[in-house]
Design a protein around this motif. Sequence first.
Motif, PDB file in Angstrom:
ATOM      1  N   ASP A 107       0.836  -1.202   0.000  1.00 10.79           N
ATOM      2  CA  ASP A 107       0.000   0.000   0.000  1.00 10.79           C
ATOM      3  C   ASP A 107       0.872   1.254   0.000  1.00 10.79           C
ATOM      4  O   ASP A 107       0.595   2.228  -0.711  1.00 10.79           O
ATOM      5  CB  ASP A 107      -0.921   0.005   1.221  1.00 10.79           C
ATOM      6  N   SER A 108       1.926   1.236   0.830  1.00 14.52           N
ATOM      7  CA  SER A 108       2.847   2.381   0.862  1.00 14.52           C
ATOM      8  C   SER A 108       3.490   2.597  -0.495  1.00 14.52           C
ATOM      9  O   SER A 108       3.583   3.729  -0.986  1.00 14.52           O
ATOM     10  CB  SER A 108       3.933   2.148   1.921  1.00 14.52           C
ATOM     11  N   ALA A 109       3.936   1.496  -1.120  1.00 11.39           N
ATOM     12  CA  ALA A 109       4.611   1.591  -2.421  1.00 11.39           C
ATOM     13  C   ALA A 109       3.677   2.137  -3.494  1.00 11.39           C
ATOM     14  O   ALA A 109       4.096   2.913  -4.360  1.00 11.39           O
ATOM     15  CB  ALA A 109       5.157   0.232  -2.826  1.00 11.39           C
ATOM     16  N   LYS A 110       2.418   1.729  -3.451  1.00  9.57           N
ATOM     17  CA  LYS A 110       1.444   2.257  -4.412  1.00  9.57           C
ATOM     18  C   LYS A 110       1.317   3.774  -4.258  1.00  9.57           C
ATOM     19  O   LYS A 110       1.292   4.519  -5.252  1.00  9.57           O
ATOM     20  CB  LYS A 110       0.071   1.605  -4.206  1.00  9.57           C
ATOM     21  N   ALA A 111       1.206   4.213  -3.004  1.00  9.06           N
ATOM     22  CA  ALA A 111       1.055   5.650  -2.762  1.00  9.06           C
ATOM     23  C   ALA A 111       2.321   6.400  -3.157  1.00  9.06           C
ATOM     24  O   ALA A 111       2.251   7.513  -3.693  1.00  9.06           O
ATOM     25  CB  ALA A 111       0.728   5.888  -1.288  1.00  9.06           C
ATOM     26  N   VAL A 127     -11.315   8.394  -2.633  1.00  3.29           N
ATOM     27  CA  VAL A 127     -12.699   8.355  -3.102  1.00  3.29           C
ATOM     28  C   VAL A 127     -13.459   9.556  -2.563  1.00  3.29           C
ATOM     29  O   VAL A 127     -13.186  10.007  -1.445  1.00  3.29           O
ATOM     30  CB  VAL A 127     -13.396   7.039  -2.678  1.00  3.29           C
ATOM     31  N   PRO A 128     -14.353  10.136  -3.375  1.00  2.00           N
ATOM     32  CA  PRO A 128     -14.933   9.592  -4.615  1.00  2.00           C
ATOM     33  C   PRO A 128     -14.090   9.764  -5.876  1.00  2.00           C
ATOM     34  O   PRO A 128     -14.515   9.363  -6.949  1.00  2.00           O
ATOM     35  CB  PRO A 128     -16.245  10.385  -4.749  1.00  2.00           C
ATOM     36  N   ASN A 129     -12.894  10.352  -5.763  1.00  2.00           N
ATOM     37  CA  ASN A 129     -12.017  10.425  -6.927  1.00  2.00           C
ATOM     38  C   ASN A 129     -11.538   9.028  -7.305  1.00  2.00           C
ATOM     39  O   ASN A 129     -11.350   8.173  -6.437  1.00  2.00           O
ATOM     40  CB  ASN A 129     -10.810  11.323  -6.620  1.00  2.00           C
ATOM     41  N   ILE A 130     -11.322   8.793  -8.591  1.00  2.00           N
ATOM     42  CA  ILE A 130     -10.852   7.498  -9.080  1.00  2.00           C
ATOM     43  C   ILE A 130      -9.512   7.702  -9.776  1.00  2.00           C
ATOM     44  O   ILE A 130      -9.355   8.606 -10.602  1.00  2.00           O
ATOM     45  CB  ILE A 130     -11.862   6.878 -10.077  1.00  2.00           C
ATOM     46  N   VAL A 151      -2.394  -7.368  -6.430  1.00  2.00           N
ATOM     47  CA  VAL A 151      -3.207  -7.448  -7.647  1.00  2.00           C
ATOM     48  C   VAL A 151      -4.442  -6.550  -7.587  1.00  2.00           C
ATOM     49  O   VAL A 151      -5.339  -6.677  -8.413  1.00  2.00           O
ATOM     50  CB  VAL A 151      -3.645  -8.905  -7.933  1.00  2.00           C
ATOM     51  N   THR A 152      -4.489  -5.640  -6.609  1.00  2.00           N
ATOM     52  CA  THR A 152      -5.686  -4.828  -6.448  1.00  2.00           C
ATOM     53  C   THR A 152      -5.486  -3.394  -6.923  1.00  2.00           C
ATOM     54  O   THR A 152      -4.360  -2.911  -7.066  1.00  2.00           O
ATOM     55  CB  THR A 152      -6.153  -4.782  -4.978  1.00  2.00           C
ATOM     56  N   LYS A 153      -6.617  -2.731  -7.114  1.00  2.00           N
ATOM     57  CA  LYS A 153      -6.612  -1.322  -7.542  1.00  2.00           C
ATOM     58  C   LYS A 153      -6.899  -0.405  -6.363  1.00  2.00           C
ATOM     59  O   LYS A 153      -7.527   0.634  -6.508  1.00  2.00           O
ATOM     60  CB  LYS A 153      -7.646  -1.117  -8.654  1.00  2.00           C
ATOM     61  N   VAL A 154      -6.416  -0.801  -5.188  1.00  2.00           N
ATOM     62  CA  VAL A 154      -6.744  -0.079  -3.954  1.00  2.00           C
ATOM     63  C   VAL A 154      -5.478   0.168  -3.128  1.00  2.00           C
ATOM     64  O   VAL A 154      -4.580  -0.673  -3.088  1.00  2.00           O
ATOM     65  CB  VAL A 154      -7.741  -0.901  -3.109  1.00  2.00           C
ATOM     66  N   THR A 155      -5.424   1.295  -2.474  1.00  2.00           N
ATOM     67  CA  THR A 155      -4.460   1.522  -1.407  1.00  2.00           C
ATOM     68  C   THR A 155      -5.146   2.340  -0.318  1.00  2.00           C
ATOM     69  O   THR A 155      -6.046   3.140  -0.612  1.00  2.00           O
ATOM     70  CB  THR A 155      -3.186   2.237  -1.892  1.00  2.00           C
ATOM     71  N   ILE A 156      -4.734   2.107   0.918  1.00  2.00           N
ATOM     72  CA  ILE A 156      -5.339   2.799   2.056  1.00  2.00           C
ATOM     73  C   ILE A 156      -4.230   3.488   2.847  1.00  2.00           C
ATOM     74  O   ILE A 156      -3.319   2.830   3.352  1.00  2.00           O
ATOM     75  CB  ILE A 156      -6.114   1.831   2.967  1.00  2.00           C
ATOM     76  N   CYS A 168      -8.018   5.028  -1.588  1.00  2.00           N
ATOM     77  CA  CYS A 168      -7.746   5.434  -2.959  1.00  2.00           C
ATOM     78  C   CYS A 168      -7.924   4.213  -3.843  1.00  2.00           C
ATOM     79  O   CYS A 168      -7.440   3.124  -3.509  1.00  2.00           O
ATOM     80  CB  CYS A 168      -6.320   5.960  -3.107  1.00  2.00           C
ATOM     81  N   MET A 169      -8.615   4.390  -4.961  1.00  2.00           N
ATOM     82  CA  MET A 169      -8.842   3.239  -5.822  1.00  2.00           C
ATOM     83  C   MET A 169      -8.980   3.652  -7.274  1.00  2.00           C
ATOM     84  O   MET A 169      -9.276   4.802  -7.590  1.00  2.00           O
ATOM     85  CB  MET A 169     -10.071   2.445  -5.363  1.00  2.00           C
ATOM     86  N   GLY A 170      -8.743   2.697  -8.153  1.00  2.00           N
ATOM     87  CA  GLY A 170      -8.843   2.925  -9.584  1.00  2.00           C
ATOM     88  C   GLY A 170      -7.845   2.059 -10.317  1.00  2.00           C
ATOM     89  O   GLY A 170      -6.850   1.600  -9.738  1.00  2.00           O
ATOM     90  N   PRO A 171      -8.072   1.812 -11.588  1.00  2.00           N
ATOM     91  CA  PRO A 171      -7.194   0.919 -12.359  1.00  2.00           C
ATOM     92  C   PRO A 171      -5.749   1.395 -12.426  1.00  2.00           C
ATOM     93  O   PRO A 171      -4.839   0.590 -12.608  1.00  2.00           O
ATOM     94  CB  PRO A 171      -7.836   0.905 -13.752  1.00  2.00           C
ATOM     95  N   GLY A 172      -5.526   2.694 -12.247  1.00  2.00           N
ATOM     96  CA  GLY A 172      -4.166   3.205 -12.277  1.00  2.00           C
ATOM     97  C   GLY A 172      -3.298   2.700 -11.147  1.00  2.00           C
ATOM     98  O   GLY A 172      -2.070   2.736 -11.227  1.00  2.00           O
ATOM     99  N   LEU A 173      -3.919   2.214 -10.065  1.00  2.00           N
ATOM    100  CA  LEU A 173      -3.169   1.765  -8.894  1.00  2.00           C
ATOM    101  C   LEU A 173      -2.756   0.296  -8.953  1.00  2.00           C
ATOM    102  O   LEU A 173      -2.029  -0.169  -8.077  1.00  2.00           O
ATOM    103  CB  LEU A 173      -4.001   1.997  -7.622  1.00  2.00           C
ATOM    104  N   ILE A 174      -3.211  -0.436  -9.950  1.00  2.00           N
ATOM    105  CA  ILE A 174      -2.840  -1.845 -10.046  1.00  2.00           C
ATOM    106  C   ILE A 174      -1.346  -1.945 -10.387  1.00  2.00           C
ATOM    107  O   ILE A 174      -0.884  -1.323 -11.343  1.00  2.00           O
ATOM    108  CB  ILE A 174      -3.676  -2.572 -11.105  1.00  2.00           C
ATOM    109  N   PRO A 175      -0.586  -2.700  -9.586  1.00  2.00           N
ATOM    110  CA  PRO A 175       0.837  -2.854  -9.899  1.00  2.00           C
ATOM    111  C   PRO A 175       1.037  -3.370 -11.322  1.00  2.00           C
ATOM    112  O   PRO A 175       0.235  -4.150 -11.834  1.00  2.00           O
ATOM    113  CB  PRO A 175       1.312  -3.876  -8.866  1.00  2.00           C
TER     114      PRO A 175
END
Length: 391
Positions: A107-111, A127-130, A151-156, A168-175
């Motif tokens: 999650d940290s790495a995604k952010a 959210v609600p931003n994608i 494998v998820t499109k989410v980070t918290i 935070c979520m959206g297809p852009g966040l998928i590794p």
Amino acid sequence: MNYEVNYESIYCFAKVLEVGEGATARAGEIAIQLGCRRVMIVSDPVMKTLGQVDQLKSVVNQAGVEADVFTDTVPEPTEASILPAVNKVIDGHYDGVIALGGGSVIDSAKAIALLAEHQGRIRDYSVPNIVTSPIMPLIAIPTTAGTGSEVTKVTIITDETNDEKLLCMGPGLIPSAAIIDFTLTMTAPERITADTGIDALTHAIEAYVSGKSGLFTDQQALLAMKLIAPNLREAVNNPDNKDAKEQMMLGATLAGIAFSNASVALVHGMSRPIGAHFHVPHGMSNAMLLPTVTEYSIPAAKTRYAECARAMGVVDASNNDDDAVAALLLELKQINQDLSVPSMSDFGIDKQAFWSNLDIMSEQALASGSPNNNPRIPNKEEVIELYKAAW
């Protein structure tokens, strides 16, 4: 000819999924495939102490890729905890990130990859931003079988100014790539194996009963339950059992694919505020809530929950739905007992503090959007009562 596109049935995945014992050895090659020549390895102090970070850096270097290391991640990542790494990536002109660790590290790495690529603050992307624009190339290497974050499109990430967990979520966040190597879980502590395992089981169950579920995600969720449920206790009690660890790891990844595309529901919506306000590990807070929320939700989706019981192996096809859901509730409670999941009071949460936060926690749970995917959608007063019942 006109074509109508049902965007609810469009699924998002990593570009590369490397699965198997020793798969981590391909990290450098995969980085090159993604166009990376200078990467930041994001991990935690435990992986550093175990020598896993240095080993990964060596693998990456041998492939001809430069690598630096950031290991100051924290278990419940905050914006303040990731900003030093963001600045390091930007100032060092890195072109990729490799995450080695559990869900908090990934999650940290995604952010980090998000802010290094697009600047701004985490709240700008919650959210609600994608998040639709791709983040910096990220290779996720999980060391626990649970969160599915690889494998998820989410980070918290928690906003430390008000203890709010920002989703935070959206297809852009998928590794860009995920490396699923179960050998990295062999040294995980018993408590982490238990909590992350229950987290993965929760992902599978919630994805299956979610209002956004579909035929594809159903198959991932059901198979995840079949892999996780019979192996969860064994993976905790006999950590040297490679077969149990391998099945847990694959089950967790499948559950991640399922919930990333079908969404989680009420358990996760209520779990995040508990973690933010009282610093309960995410998997553990899910476990605390799962039996209570499942019992509340069953009347709205009895057949679905019955299928969960059958997939988990607690009943077979000959049992009717009423018997199946009764057995499911007993099993969820028994798992918590067998794996020593504490109650909120046993964890050390002060009752008065918990009660005084019920109003804001319920608002935050509903604001996350996850409860809207639940078979039975609660109002604020019902969420408060569920928190009290779970206490």
